[in-house]
Write a protein that holds these residues in place. Structure first.
Motif, PDB file in Angstrom:
ATOM      1  N   LYS A  93      -2.201   4.608   2.150  1.00 32.80           N
ATOM      2  CA  LYS A  93      -2.685   3.676   3.166  1.00 32.80           C
ATOM      3  C   LYS A  93      -4.167   3.924   3.437  1.00 32.80           C
ATOM      4  O   LYS A  93      -4.950   2.976   3.577  1.00 32.80           O
ATOM      5  CB  LYS A  93      -1.859   3.816   4.449  1.00 32.80           C
ATOM      6  CG  LYS A  93      -2.201   2.791   5.522  1.00 32.80           C
ATOM      7  CD  LYS A  93      -1.244   2.889   6.694  1.00 32.80           C
ATOM      8  CE  LYS A  93      -1.492   1.823   7.732  1.00 32.80           C
ATOM      9  NZ  LYS A  93      -2.799   1.855   8.364  1.00 32.80           N
ATOM     10  N   THR A 135      -3.943  -3.575   6.325  1.00 32.03           N
ATOM     11  CA  THR A 135      -2.963  -2.878   5.470  1.00 32.03           C
ATOM     12  C   THR A 135      -1.549  -3.060   6.005  1.00 32.03           C
ATOM     13  O   THR A 135      -0.610  -3.263   5.225  1.00 32.03           O
ATOM     14  CB  THR A 135      -3.292  -1.383   5.315  1.00 32.03           C
ATOM     15  OG1 THR A 135      -3.378  -0.774   6.600  1.00 32.03           O
ATOM     16  CG2 THR A 135      -4.600  -1.185   4.560  1.00 32.03           C
ATOM     17  N   ARG A 181       1.472  -5.133   3.994  1.00 30.05           N
ATOM     18  CA  ARG A 181       2.791  -4.531   3.745  1.00 30.05           C
ATOM     19  C   ARG A 181       3.892  -5.463   4.253  1.00 30.05           C
ATOM     20  O   ARG A 181       4.925  -5.627   3.622  1.00 30.05           O
ATOM     21  CB  ARG A 181       2.875  -3.165   4.419  1.00 30.05           C
ATOM     22  CG  ARG A 181       4.173  -2.442   4.251  1.00 30.05           C
ATOM     23  CD  ARG A 181       4.492  -2.111   2.825  1.00 30.05           C
ATOM     24  NE  ARG A 181       3.714  -0.986   2.378  1.00 30.05           N
ATOM     25  CZ  ARG A 181       3.757  -0.494   1.148  1.00 30.05           C
ATOM     26  NH1 ARG A 181       4.548  -1.028   0.261  1.00 30.05           N
ATOM     27  NH2 ARG A 181       3.017   0.520   0.807  1.00 30.05           N
TER      28      ARG A 181
END
Length: 194
Positions: A4, A35, A39
């Motif tokens: 990440k 991020t 996801r």
């Protein structure tokens, strides 16, 4: 596998590339948000997110259904060429085999969402959805036919490049939807009754 933190650093690099200050107050938390957002909206890459498809034996509850069953709804995806959204409506229909299976209706939208939740092109998205339903309904007594039409607006065309608004339509027809013009026509009539 990229971490990440590496993904967040890449986003900061992109900010710098476009002339933005990645340390500006309004942007400090943005790489983390991006991020997490990626996801979430790209969950189609996670096998455990694939929906379980409930099916029922046609006639098991005393009703043998041999007409068109249709579901429609919205889809949202990301273009694999520019990572820009494309979105629109789907129209899915099938005619169950009298000795075959009937889909749990809530599963249609879940399968569409799962297949759309990755970098896609609309043509592949259409095929992946049909392939999942083909597998779920089985080979022994497959449906008499299936039809899927997707109509999507692609922001990679609307916001950049051609900068023209317009919808792309894709469809796949199997069984009687492919071989019988009157059944196919009925499907399109049902779409237009929306």
């Amino acid at each position: 596998m990229t971490t990440k933190q590496q993904a967040e650093d890449a986003i900061r690099t992109i900010f710098d590339y476009i002339g933005e200050n990645p340390e500006r107050e309004g942007l400090v938390g943005t790489p983390d948000r991006i991020t997490r957002m990626l996801r979430e909206i790209c969950r189609g890459y996670i096998p455990s997110e694939k929906p379980h498809i409930t099916t029922f034996n046609n006639g098991s509850d005393g009703l043998d259904y041999n007409g068109i069953i249709m579901d429609q709804g919205e889809f949202y995806s990301l273009c694999e060429h520019h990572m820009m959204p494309f979105f629109g409506r789907y129209y899915f229909a099938y005619i169950p085999n009298p000795k075959g299976k009937v889909l749990g209706l809530s599963k249609v939208g879940r399968v569409v969402d799962y297949c759309a939740a990755k970098l896609q092109v609309q043509e592949r998205l259409t095929k992946e959805i049909i392939d999942i339903f083909t597998q779920a309904l089985g080979d022994e007594n497959p449906p008499l036919g299936m039809a899927l039409c997707l109509e999507g607006e692609h922001l990679c065309k609307t916001m950049r490049g051609a900068r023209k608004k317009g919808n792309m339509k894709t469809s796949i027809m199997t069984g009687v939807f492919d071989t019988d013009a009157s059944v196919r026509e009925k499907f399109y009539e049902m779409i237009n009754q929306k």
